[in-house]
Design an enzyme around this catalytic site. Sequence first.
Site: not given
Ligand code: PRP
Ligand code: ADE
Length: 179
Positions: A66, A103
Amino acid sequence: MNEERLRRVRDRVRPFRDFPVPGVLFRDISPLLKDPAAFRTLIDLLEDHLRASFPQIDFIAGLDSRGFLIGPPLAQRLGVGFVPIRKKGKLPGPTESVSYSLEYGKAELEIQSDAVEPGQKVIIVDDLLATGGTMCAACELMKRLKAEVLECLVIIELKLLKGSEKLKSVPFYSLLQYD
Ligand code: PRP
Ligand code: ADE
Protein backbone atom coordinates in the site's frame (compact mmCIF):
# COMPACT_ATOMS: atom_id res chain seq x y z
CA MET A 1 -8.05 24.98 6.41
CA ASN A 2 -5.81 22.01 7.20
CA GLU A 3 -8.56 20.68 9.49
CA GLU A 4 -11.01 20.77 6.60
CA ARG A 5 -8.54 19.01 4.27
CA LEU A 6 -7.80 16.38 6.92
CA ARG A 7 -11.52 15.79 7.41
CA ARG A 8 -11.93 15.16 3.67
CA VAL A 9 -9.25 12.47 3.86
CA ARG A 10 -10.51 10.93 7.12
CA ASP A 11 -14.03 10.66 5.66
CA ARG A 12 -12.66 8.30 3.00
CA VAL A 13 -11.15 5.74 5.40
CA ARG A 14 -13.58 3.00 6.43
CA PRO A 15 -13.32 0.38 9.20
CA PHE A 16 -13.92 -3.37 8.79
CA ARG A 17 -14.18 -5.60 11.86
CA ASP A 18 -12.30 -8.93 12.06
CA PHE A 19 -10.25 -8.54 8.87
CA PRO A 20 -7.98 -10.23 7.89
CA VAL A 21 -8.20 -12.17 11.18
CA PRO A 22 -10.61 -12.00 14.17
CA GLY A 23 -9.88 -9.12 16.53
CA VAL A 24 -8.37 -6.75 13.95
CA LEU A 25 -10.23 -3.55 13.02
CA PHE A 26 -9.01 -3.03 9.47
CA ARG A 27 -8.69 0.59 8.24
CA ASP A 28 -9.47 0.46 4.53
CA ILE A 29 -8.17 3.27 2.27
CA SER A 30 -9.93 2.01 -0.90
CA PRO A 31 -12.57 4.82 -0.78
CA LEU A 32 -9.73 7.36 -0.60
CA LEU A 33 -8.09 5.92 -3.71
CA LYS A 34 -11.45 5.88 -5.50
CA ASP A 35 -12.19 9.58 -4.90
CA PRO A 36 -9.83 11.72 -7.03
CA ALA A 37 -10.50 14.94 -5.09
CA ALA A 38 -9.85 13.30 -1.73
CA PHE A 39 -6.76 11.51 -3.05
CA ARG A 40 -5.40 14.79 -4.44
CA THR A 41 -6.02 16.39 -1.04
CA LEU A 42 -4.08 13.57 0.61
CA ILE A 43 -1.07 14.10 -1.67
CA ASP A 44 -1.36 17.91 -1.19
CA LEU A 45 -1.19 17.49 2.60
CA LEU A 46 1.78 15.12 2.48
CA GLU A 47 3.61 17.37 0.00
CA ASP A 48 3.00 20.48 2.14
CA HIS A 49 4.27 18.68 5.22
CA LEU A 50 7.46 17.46 3.56
CA ARG A 51 8.24 20.77 1.83
CA ALA A 52 7.83 22.60 5.13
CA SER A 53 10.00 20.11 7.03
CA PHE A 54 12.90 19.12 4.78
CA PRO A 55 14.92 21.34 2.40
CA GLN A 56 16.45 18.34 0.63
CA ILE A 57 15.03 14.88 -0.04
CA ASP A 58 16.77 12.43 -2.39
CA PHE A 59 14.17 9.63 -2.51
CA ILE A 60 10.76 8.52 -1.36
CA ALA A 61 10.87 4.83 -0.39
CA GLY A 62 7.50 3.02 -0.33
CA LEU A 63 6.52 -0.20 1.44
CA ASP A 64 4.95 -3.15 -0.36
CA SER A 65 2.10 -2.91 -1.20
CA ARG A 66 0.00 0.00 0.00
CA GLY A 67 3.01 2.29 0.29
CA PHE A 68 3.27 1.88 -3.51
CA LEU A 69 -0.05 3.67 -3.91
CA ILE A 70 1.08 6.81 -2.11
CA GLY A 71 4.84 6.95 -2.65
CA PRO A 72 5.03 7.43 -6.44
CA PRO A 73 2.50 10.31 -6.72
CA LEU A 74 4.17 12.01 -3.75
CA ALA A 75 7.65 11.55 -5.26
CA GLN A 76 6.42 13.02 -8.56
CA ARG A 77 5.06 16.09 -6.77
CA LEU A 78 8.39 16.62 -5.03
CA GLY A 79 10.39 15.95 -8.20
CA VAL A 80 12.36 13.08 -6.64
CA GLY A 81 12.70 9.36 -7.37
CA PHE A 82 10.79 6.46 -5.83
CA VAL A 83 12.40 3.33 -4.36
CA PRO A 84 10.34 0.16 -3.71
CA ILE A 85 10.86 -1.90 -0.55
CA ARG A 86 9.25 -5.25 -1.33
CA LYS A 87 8.13 -8.43 0.33
CA LYS A 88 10.66 -11.25 -0.03
CA GLY A 89 11.47 -12.77 -3.42
CA LYS A 90 10.16 -10.01 -5.69
CA LEU A 91 13.29 -7.95 -6.43
CA PRO A 92 16.01 -9.09 -8.88
CA GLY A 93 19.75 -8.75 -8.31
CA PRO A 94 21.59 -8.37 -5.01
CA THR A 95 19.29 -7.45 -2.13
CA GLU A 96 19.33 -6.80 1.62
CA SER A 97 16.56 -8.44 3.62
CA VAL A 98 15.06 -8.21 7.12
CA SER A 99 12.35 -10.36 8.71
CA TYR A 100 9.73 -8.77 10.98
CA SER A 101 6.35 -9.32 12.63
CA LEU A 102 3.25 -7.18 12.07
CA GLU A 103 -0.24 -6.83 13.59
CA TYR A 104 -1.46 -10.04 11.93
CA GLY A 105 1.55 -12.13 10.96
CA LYS A 106 5.20 -12.37 9.99
CA ALA A 107 7.01 -11.43 6.77
CA GLU A 108 10.32 -10.42 5.24
CA LEU A 109 11.17 -7.15 3.46
CA GLU A 110 13.84 -6.56 0.82
CA ILE A 111 15.55 -3.67 -0.93
CA GLN A 112 17.94 -3.76 -3.89
CA SER A 113 21.48 -3.22 -2.65
CA ASP A 114 22.08 -0.38 -5.12
CA ALA A 115 18.72 1.37 -4.45
CA VAL A 116 20.28 4.28 -2.53
CA GLU A 117 23.83 5.53 -1.97
CA PRO A 118 25.38 5.98 1.49
CA GLY A 119 24.35 9.34 2.93
CA GLN A 120 21.34 9.87 0.67
CA LYS A 121 18.29 11.35 2.38
CA VAL A 122 15.17 9.21 2.31
CA ILE A 123 11.54 9.49 3.43
CA ILE A 124 9.89 6.09 4.03
CA VAL A 125 6.16 6.09 3.18
CA ASP A 126 3.35 3.65 3.99
CA ASP A 127 -0.42 3.81 4.36
CA LEU A 128 -0.53 2.76 8.01
CA LEU A 129 1.52 2.19 11.15
CA ALA A 130 0.18 -0.51 13.50
CA THR A 131 2.78 -2.35 15.62
CA GLY A 132 5.57 -0.59 13.71
CA GLY A 133 7.20 -3.90 12.76
CA THR A 134 7.08 -3.20 9.03
CA MET A 135 8.38 0.37 9.31
CA CYS A 136 11.11 -0.71 11.71
CA ALA A 137 12.28 -3.36 9.23
CA ALA A 138 12.36 -0.72 6.46
CA CYS A 139 14.51 1.54 8.67
CA GLU A 140 16.89 -1.38 9.26
CA LEU A 141 17.22 -1.88 5.48
CA MET A 142 18.05 1.81 5.02
CA LYS A 143 20.59 1.57 7.82
CA ARG A 144 22.27 -1.35 6.07
CA LEU A 145 22.61 0.79 2.93
CA LYS A 146 23.87 3.69 5.10
CA ALA A 147 21.10 5.99 3.90
CA GLU A 148 19.77 8.74 6.19
CA VAL A 149 16.08 8.29 7.05
CA LEU A 150 14.74 11.82 7.43
CA GLU A 151 11.28 10.61 8.43
CA CYS A 152 8.85 7.68 8.44
CA LEU A 153 5.56 9.00 7.06
CA VAL A 154 2.13 7.34 7.11
CA ILE A 155 -1.46 8.34 6.48
CA ILE A 156 -2.86 6.41 9.46
CA GLU A 157 -1.39 5.69 12.91
CA LEU A 158 -3.06 3.16 15.23
CA LYS A 159 -2.04 4.84 18.51
CA LEU A 160 -2.98 1.99 20.88
CA LEU A 161 -0.40 -0.31 19.30
CA LYS A 162 2.38 2.19 20.12
CA GLY A 163 4.25 1.48 16.88
CA SER A 164 5.99 4.85 16.88
CA GLU A 165 7.84 3.89 20.08
CA LYS A 166 9.49 1.06 18.17
CA LEU A 167 10.99 3.57 15.73
CA LYS A 168 13.03 5.07 18.59
CA SER A 169 15.12 7.99 17.32
CA VAL A 170 13.80 8.03 13.74
CA PRO A 171 11.39 10.96 13.18
CA PHE A 172 7.81 9.89 12.57
CA TYR A 173 4.75 11.70 11.20
CA SER A 174 1.15 10.55 10.75
CA LEU A 175 -1.66 12.50 9.10
CA LEU A 176 -4.55 10.73 10.91
CA GLN A 177 -4.55 9.04 14.31
CA TYR A 178 -6.95 6.36 15.58
CA ASP A 179 -7.15 4.63 18.99
C1 PRP B 1 0.00 -3.45 6.32
C2 PRP B 1 0.17 -1.96 6.17
C3 PRP B 1 1.55 -1.74 6.71
C4 PRP B 1 1.68 -2.79 7.81
C5 PRP B 1 1.52 -2.16 9.15
O1 PRP B 1 0.62 -4.09 5.27
O2 PRP B 1 0.02 -1.54 4.82
O3 PRP B 1 2.56 -1.96 5.72
O4 PRP B 1 0.62 -3.73 7.57
O5 PRP B 1 1.58 -3.10 10.18
P1 PRP B 1 2.68 -3.09 11.32
O6 PRP B 1 2.88 -1.66 11.75
O7 PRP B 1 2.08 -3.93 12.41
O8 PRP B 1 3.93 -3.68 10.78
P2 PRP B 1 0.50 -5.66 4.99
O9 PRP B 1 1.73 -6.33 5.50
O10 PRP B 1 -0.82 -6.15 5.47
O11 PRP B 1 0.64 -5.76 3.42
P3 PRP B 1 -0.19 -5.12 2.21
O12 PRP B 1 0.13 -3.64 2.19
O13 PRP B 1 0.38 -5.82 1.04
O14 PRP B 1 -1.65 -5.37 2.44
N1 ADE C 1 -2.03 -3.24 8.76
C1 ADE C 1 -1.80 -3.65 10.02
N2 ADE C 1 -2.86 -3.44 10.79
C2 ADE C 1 -3.81 -2.87 10.00
C3 ADE C 1 -5.12 -2.40 10.23
N3 ADE C 1 -5.69 -2.49 11.43
N4 ADE C 1 -5.81 -1.87 9.18
C4 ADE C 1 -5.24 -1.78 7.96
N5 ADE C 1 -4.00 -2.22 7.69
C5 ADE C 1 -3.30 -2.74 8.71
